[in-house]
Every structure is written in C-alpha cells, then in structure tokens.
Design a protein around this motif. Structure first.
Motif, PDB file in Angstrom:
ATOM      1  N   ASN A 295       0.720  -1.045  -0.044  1.00 19.45           N
ATOM      2  CA  ASN A 295       0.173   0.026  -0.032  1.00 19.45           C
ATOM      3  C   ASN A 295       0.731   1.180   0.089  1.00 19.45           C
ATOM      4  OD1 ASN A 295      -2.415   1.553   0.105  1.00 19.45           O
ATOM      5  ND2 ASN A 295      -2.373   1.603   2.208  1.00 19.45           N
ATOM      6  N   SER A 296       0.328   2.277  -0.722  1.00 21.60           N
ATOM      7  CA  SER A 296       1.072   3.505  -0.826  1.00 21.60           C
ATOM      8  C   SER A 296       0.314   4.600  -1.244  1.00 21.60           C
ATOM      9  CB  SER A 296       2.427   3.346  -1.903  1.00 21.60           C
ATOM     10  OG  SER A 296       2.969   4.653  -1.744  1.00 21.60           O
ATOM     11  N   GLY A 297       0.392   5.910  -0.855  1.00 22.10           N
ATOM     12  CA  GLY A 297      -0.225   6.891  -1.379  1.00 22.10           C
ATOM     13  C   GLY A 297      -1.412   7.255  -0.703  1.00 22.10           C
ATOM     14  N   ILE A 298      -1.786   8.556  -0.821  1.00 23.50           N
ATOM     15  CA  ILE A 298      -3.247   9.072  -0.115  1.00 23.50           C
ATOM     16  C   ILE A 298      -4.219   8.386  -1.036  1.00 23.50           C
ATOM     17  CG2 ILE A 298      -2.459  11.489   0.592  1.00 23.50           C
ATOM     18  CD1 ILE A 298      -3.405  12.382  -1.969  1.00 23.50           C
ATOM     19  N   ALA A 299      -5.587   8.264  -0.479  1.00 22.63           N
ATOM     20  CA  ALA A 299      -6.616   7.420  -0.957  1.00 22.63           C
ATOM     21  C   ALA A 299      -7.224   8.191  -2.099  1.00 22.63           C
ATOM     22  CB  ALA A 299      -7.667   7.338   0.257  1.00 22.63           C
ATOM     23  N   VAL A 300      -8.002   7.555  -3.067  1.00 23.36           N
ATOM     24  CA  VAL A 300      -8.688   7.966  -4.001  1.00 23.36           C
ATOM     25  C   VAL A 300      -9.672   8.889  -3.749  1.00 23.36           C
ATOM     26  CG1 VAL A 300     -10.051   7.240  -5.876  1.00 23.36           C
ATOM     27  CG2 VAL A 300      -7.929   6.052  -5.603  1.00 23.36           C
ATOM     28  N   GLY A 301     -10.088   9.884  -4.172  1.00 30.95           N
ATOM     29  CA  GLY A 301     -11.241  10.737  -3.380  1.00 30.95           C
ATOM     30  C   GLY A 301     -10.578  11.925  -2.758  1.00 30.95           C
ATOM     31  N   GLU A 302      -9.303  11.891  -2.346  1.00 29.89           N
ATOM     32  CA  GLU A 302      -8.706  12.948  -1.388  1.00 29.89           C
ATOM     33  C   GLU A 302      -8.280  13.957  -2.536  1.00 29.89           C
ATOM     34  OE1 GLU A 302      -5.976  12.360   1.774  1.00 29.89           O
ATOM     35  OE2 GLU A 302      -6.904  10.276   2.220  1.00 29.89           O
ATOM     36  N   GLY A 303      -8.152  15.217  -2.052  1.00 27.67           N
ATOM     37  CA  GLY A 303      -7.386  16.218  -2.589  1.00 27.67           C
ATOM     38  C   GLY A 303      -5.976  16.186  -2.673  1.00 27.67           C
ATOM     39  N   ALA A 304      -5.279  16.710  -3.711  1.00 26.54           N
ATOM     40  CA  ALA A 304      -4.033  16.535  -4.002  1.00 26.54           C
ATOM     41  C   ALA A 304      -3.191  17.585  -3.230  1.00 26.54           C
ATOM     42  CB  ALA A 304      -3.601  16.327  -5.508  1.00 26.54           C
ATOM     43  N   PRO A 305      -2.331  17.431  -2.356  1.00 25.33           N
ATOM     44  CA  PRO A 305      -1.706  18.573  -1.450  1.00 25.33           C
ATOM     45  C   PRO A 305      -0.673  19.199  -2.216  1.00 25.33           C
ATOM     46  CG  PRO A 305      -1.672  16.209  -0.266  1.00 25.33           C
ATOM     47  CD  PRO A 305      -2.048  16.167  -1.731  1.00 25.33           C
ATOM     48  N   ALA A 306      -0.023  20.280  -1.595  1.00 26.92           N
ATOM     49  CA  ALA A 306       0.864  21.176  -2.138  1.00 26.92           C
ATOM     50  C   ALA A 306       2.115  20.462  -1.735  1.00 26.92           C
ATOM     51  CB  ALA A 306       0.701  22.606  -1.781  1.00 26.92           C
ATOM     52  N   PHE A 307       3.041  20.655  -2.784  1.00 29.65           N
ATOM     53  CA  PHE A 307       4.624  20.070  -2.507  1.00 29.65           C
ATOM     54  C   PHE A 307       5.344  20.777  -3.484  1.00 29.65           C
ATOM     55  CE2 PHE A 307       3.370  17.396  -5.869  1.00 29.65           C
ATOM     56  CZ  PHE A 307       4.660  16.634  -6.473  1.00 29.65           C
ATOM     57  N   ASP A 308       6.631  20.964  -3.364  1.00 29.58           N
ATOM     58  CA  ASP A 308       7.597  21.827  -4.180  1.00 29.58           C
ATOM     59  C   ASP A 308       8.964  20.869  -4.531  1.00 29.58           C
ATOM     60  OD1 ASP A 308       6.138  24.290  -3.969  1.00 29.58           O
ATOM     61  OD2 ASP A 308       6.856  24.243  -1.931  1.00 29.58           O
ATOM     62  N   PRO A 309       8.659  20.143  -5.417  1.00 30.20           N
ATOM     63  CA  PRO A 309       9.752  19.401  -6.330  1.00 30.20           C
ATOM     64  C   PRO A 309      10.533  20.289  -6.936  1.00 30.20           C
ATOM     65  CG  PRO A 309       7.950  19.044  -7.544  1.00 30.20           C
ATOM     66  CD  PRO A 309       7.339  20.108  -6.296  1.00 30.20           C
ATOM     67  N   TYR A 310      11.906  19.940  -7.387  1.00 29.68           N
ATOM     68  CA  TYR A 310      12.704  20.756  -8.300  1.00 29.68           C
ATOM     69  C   TYR A 310      12.408  20.320  -9.648  1.00 29.68           C
ATOM     70  CZ  TYR A 310      16.571  23.137 -10.424  1.00 29.68           C
ATOM     71  OH  TYR A 310      17.413  23.755 -11.370  1.00 29.68           O
ATOM     72  N   HIS A 311      12.262  21.064 -10.714  1.00 23.60           N
ATOM     73  CA  HIS A 311      11.884  20.678 -11.989  1.00 23.60           C
ATOM     74  C   HIS A 311      13.143  20.652 -12.843  1.00 23.60           C
ATOM     75  CE1 HIS A 311       7.481  21.285 -11.785  1.00 23.60           C
ATOM     76  NE2 HIS A 311       7.694  21.637 -10.528  1.00 23.60           N
ATOM     77  N   VAL A 312      13.397  19.747 -13.570  1.00 20.98           N
ATOM     78  CA  VAL A 312      14.448  19.706 -14.492  1.00 20.98           C
ATOM     79  C   VAL A 312      14.064  19.569 -16.008  1.00 20.98           C
ATOM     80  CG1 VAL A 312      15.978  18.222 -13.038  1.00 20.98           C
ATOM     81  CG2 VAL A 312      14.532  17.138 -14.479  1.00 20.98           C
ATOM     82  N   SER A 313      12.541  19.506 -16.348  1.00 19.68           N
ATOM     83  CA  SER A 313      12.212  19.633 -17.601  1.00 19.68           C
ATOM     84  C   SER A 313      10.764  20.259 -17.774  1.00 19.68           C
ATOM     85  CB  SER A 313      12.183  18.278 -18.310  1.00 19.68           C
ATOM     86  OG  SER A 313      11.333  17.627 -17.911  1.00 19.68           O
TER      87      SER A 313
END
Length: 497
Positions: free
Chosen positions: A340-358
C-alpha cells in the motif's frame, strides 16, 4: 397514536435538517469561554466546571471578543408571515457585565458590519454575487471600502486572523486571501464528492480557526469531524464528535486545549474541552504499524484459543483448518499492507515543491498542483526505483501530448532519489536523462529522499514500494497504481480514469 408519533418524528427530523447551527465561540483574557446556542449566550469557566447565561434572548450565529474583553453579537428575528419582515440589532456585553445596543433595532438583515475582524478591529465580509463577490472592509472609524473582487461560486462561513489573513468557504472549497493574493487551502474540504452526494455541500462546512503554527481547523458537520489543514496542504482529522453530535465551531485556549462547540440531532448545543495531551487520542488517524500490531495480537490469541479448543473437543478439529486459513489471510493482509502507498482515491492533492529539470517550470521549485492542478487532469508518477526501467513508459507519456491539449493535460514525474545522491549532481544527471528521452512537455522533477516529510510524506508514499502513480482530475485523486510493472502492464491503463 401511531400517526401522532410518526408526525412528531417527521417534525423532529425536519427541524434538524432545516436548522442552521451557530458557530460563535470565543474566549476572553481570563480564559473564560463564551458560546451561542441561538437563544442565549453562555459563559463557561476556564476550568470548564461551571457555566452561566450572560446574554439571554438573543439569536446570534456569530460572536466576537475584542482585546478589552467586550463581547459582541446580534439578535435576528422574524416578524411572521403576516408582514414577512426580518429585524436585527447588534449588542455589546462588556467586561463589567453591562449590556448595550451598538446598532439599534433595524429592519432587514445586518449590513456593512461584521464579527469577522483582525487585531486592529477592522471588519471583513464578502458581499456575495452569482459569479463574482466583493471582499469588503470597515475600519474602526466606520469607513467602508472595497478590498477586492473575487470569482466565487457560493460563499459561506468566513474567518480572519489577527494579521488580516482572511479565510472563506466557497461552495465546498477552503480559500485564503493574504496580502491580496487568493490561494486555495483545501479543495473539496468536506469530501462531498465521495461522501453523501445527496447532501448540499454548503451546509457541511461550518466554523474555522487557526493555531499558532498556521494550521487551519475546519468543522465538517456531516462527517462529525474537525479537519486540520497544515501549511503544506496535508489534511488530517484532529477530532471526531461522538455519535449524534456535530462540531460547528472551536478554538484553542492559551495552553493549547481545544474547546469544541457541538450541536446534536435534537438541536441541543454544548461545549466540550479536549485537553492538549488528549488531542492525539481523539484523532482518528492510525498508522499501518498500529494496525499490524493489532492484527498480530488478535491472530496470536485467536490461534491459541483455537488450538486448545481443537484439543479438548474433537468436533473442533476442523478448526485447525480455520487456523491455517487465518494464517493465510494474515499473510495476504500483511502483503497488501506492504504494497500500500499513497493518499486515498477521492482525496485532494496536497501542495508540494519538487525541483523541475524539464517542462515549463524547468529550473524552479514549483508546486505542480498549486499552479496547474485545479484546472487540469493528468498523472503524477512517483518513482523510487532505477530509472532505466521507466524509459519506455516516459516516452509513451510524452507522446500523449501529440493528441492531448497541454493546457488541460499534465504529467509530472517525481523522482524520489532512493540513493540519496548529491543534489547538484542529481540535477545534471536527471537533466541529461530528460534530454535523452526528449521530454519537452512531461515535467520531470525530483525530491530529496523517499522519506522527505514535506513531499513524499504529504502524499503518504511508502518508501518500500518501487512506484506510486496517481491519476487526478481538478486536483482530486481519481485512481492509483502501486508497483506498476513497466515491463508487463499496458501503459494505456494509466490513461483510463
């Protein structure tokens, strides 16, 4: 008699449905709690042991306490169907216990006045419109001005921090205005899309407040929950009301105890105190480890019981088969938990700040869901594995942009850096990888590690799985894949949501 009983039941149910509970609960400098039950205002001692009526015969949904311990509220009444008129006045109950009218008896509803205020006594409220609304402000000297125009659907309850940060519920989304910038705190904060669809979302979200750590707390009436939204967007359950009761407001006192205003199915109102040390106990969130320990405990004692019963009673020998089956179920459950992994289906997608290389945001730390999520659909592919195994899949996802509109469809790859490589070296390595696959539209990003609390933690990614893939629509998770096999599974299955 049966007919009479039926009528009484119907009336009680209809009253509960049509009732509009109050959200007013405030505290003064002494730690005393004041709250409304829509017929009067009560005062509760700081220790919670005694309560008295301080303002009788007032119908007020909101309350406000200023720095001088002056309590403000209103009284709203209906004259009856014969003349079909509403009336109101605004009152003040000062620190000495004196009651006065701030606004005298006036026909109609309250206007150009609000109990939503900042530390400087500026009042804020939203004038509602069908497609646009206006945020208004009234200064302590009585000057009323337009702050800004907002695009809204159906504005409901509102709240203001001491520094002027303004929160409001628009339909079932929680919004924030700070320094003139409007941002979404939590999409679909009451989960109405996946829960009780027949209910009107506007009557599910009630009072809200904040703590000293910038967490926002929102009462969800229908779910009997107080939800906590962290600054990073992660939503957890801070408190669940007992069966039959519903939270409508709350606050934290000076030492961090939570005071909850609740309404029940008979429209009774009460305030309960949850000690700071007990807050974690009333939250409903449990970890996988706790769940595993519980299952091990039940399995261990259940197995011992079955063993002795099968020894003592021959007829129970067949239970050995049950015992074997229980072990099988346990290992299946354990394996499922491990996968099992990840937030459940139906939940809102939270904010997060990854670094973009493309992609469009190359070279920046940009929140994908904050910038694009609310208006698009697409995929978020979290990879905690060797990238060599994902080249075909990423090329397939890039090719989707030949037929999909880039303004409506987005794909974000989040490499989780499982080997904890140096960030500057990783940037170059991933940049070369993206160029090799000619990723121009797919946003290839990375985070510091699989256990980073602000990114992987927010999405509840299991660091033991190879990948976690989310499909989303308008920032709501609609489908999820865990340990997707890039060699055996059909890539088009990722697009069917």
């Amino acid at each position: 008699m049966k007919k009479l009983l039926f009528i009484i039941i119907c009336l009680s149910v209809s009253v509960n449905i049509l009732a509009h509970p109050g959200i007013g609960i405030v505290t003064n400098s002494k730690g005393e709690i004041f709250y409304t039950d829509l017929a009067k205002v009560w005062k509760v001692s700081a220790d919670g042991k005694t309560k008295t009526i301080v303002v009788p015969n007032v119908h007020t949904h909101e309350l406000y306490m200023d720095k001088q311990d002056n309590l403000f509220g209103e009284n709203l009444w209906y004259e009856g169907e014969a003349i079909d008129k509403w009336g109101h006045f605004v009152w003040k109950y000062n620190a000495k216990g004196q009651f006065t009218k701030v606004i005298p008896n006036t026909e109609g509803f309250l206007s150009n006045y609000s109990f939503t205020r900042d530390a400087q006594e500026n009042m804020y409220w939203i004038e509602r419109g069908k497609k646009e609304s206006i945020l208004m402000k009234r200064t302590p000297d009585g000057k009323v001005a337009i702050v800004q125009t907002l695009k809204t659907t159906d504005v409901r309850w509102q709240y203001c921090q001491d520094d002027g940060t303004f929160y409001y519920v628009d339909d079932n989304d929680l919004m924030k205005i700070k320094d003139g910038k409007v941002t979404m705190v939590s999409l679909n904060v009451d989960d109405v899309r996946g829960h009780k669809l027949r209910l009107t979302p506007n009557h599910s979200v009630f009072g809200m407040w904040t703590d000293n750590n910038e967490n926002v707390y929102v009462t969800i009436y229908e779910n009997r929950e107080i939800r906590k939204i962290a600054p990073n967007g992660k939503v957890t359950i801070a408190y669940t009301s007992p069966l039959g009761w519903h939270p409508t407001g709350g606050l934290f006192d000076k030492v961090g105890n939570l005071w909850v205003l609740e309404n029940n199915d008979l429209n009774q109102v009460r305030v309960i105190k949850v000690n700071r040390t007990d807050l974690s106990k009333v939250a409903s969130e449990k970890s996988d480890i706790e769940f595993l320990i519980f299952n091990l405990f039940c399995l261990f004692f259940g197995s011992i019981l079955l063993f002795f019963l099968s020894k003592k009673f021959p007829v129970m020998k067949s239970s050995r088969l049950m015992l074997q089956a229980s072990f099988l179920i346990f290992f299946i459950t354990f394996n499922a938990m491990a996968q099992n992994s990840g937030i459940a289906v139906g939940e809102g997608a939270p904010a997060f700040d990854p670094y973009h290389v493309s992609g469009k945001d190359k070279g920046t730390k940009t929140c994908p869901m904050c910038k694009y999520g609310a208006k698009t659909e697409g995929l978020m592919v979290w990879i905690n594995d060797d990238l060599k195994d994902y080249e075909k899949m990423l090329s397939f996802l890039e090719a989707q942009y030949l037929t999909k509109n880039a303004n409506n469809w987005k794909t974000f790859i989040v490499f989780m850096n499982p080997k904890h490589e140096n960030e500057s070296l990783l940037k170059q390595k991933l940049s070369d990888y993206a160029k090799k696959l000619n990723l121009k539209n797919v946003a290839f990003t990375f985070i510091s590690s699989p256990t980073d609390a602000e990114t992987a933690g927010v999405y509840e990614i299991n660091p033991k799985v190879k990948n976690t893939i989310f499909a989303y629509k308008k920032r709501v998770i609609t489908k999820k894949f865990v340990n997707f096999d890039t060699d055996k599974e059909n890539f088009t299955s990722l697009l069917n949501f």
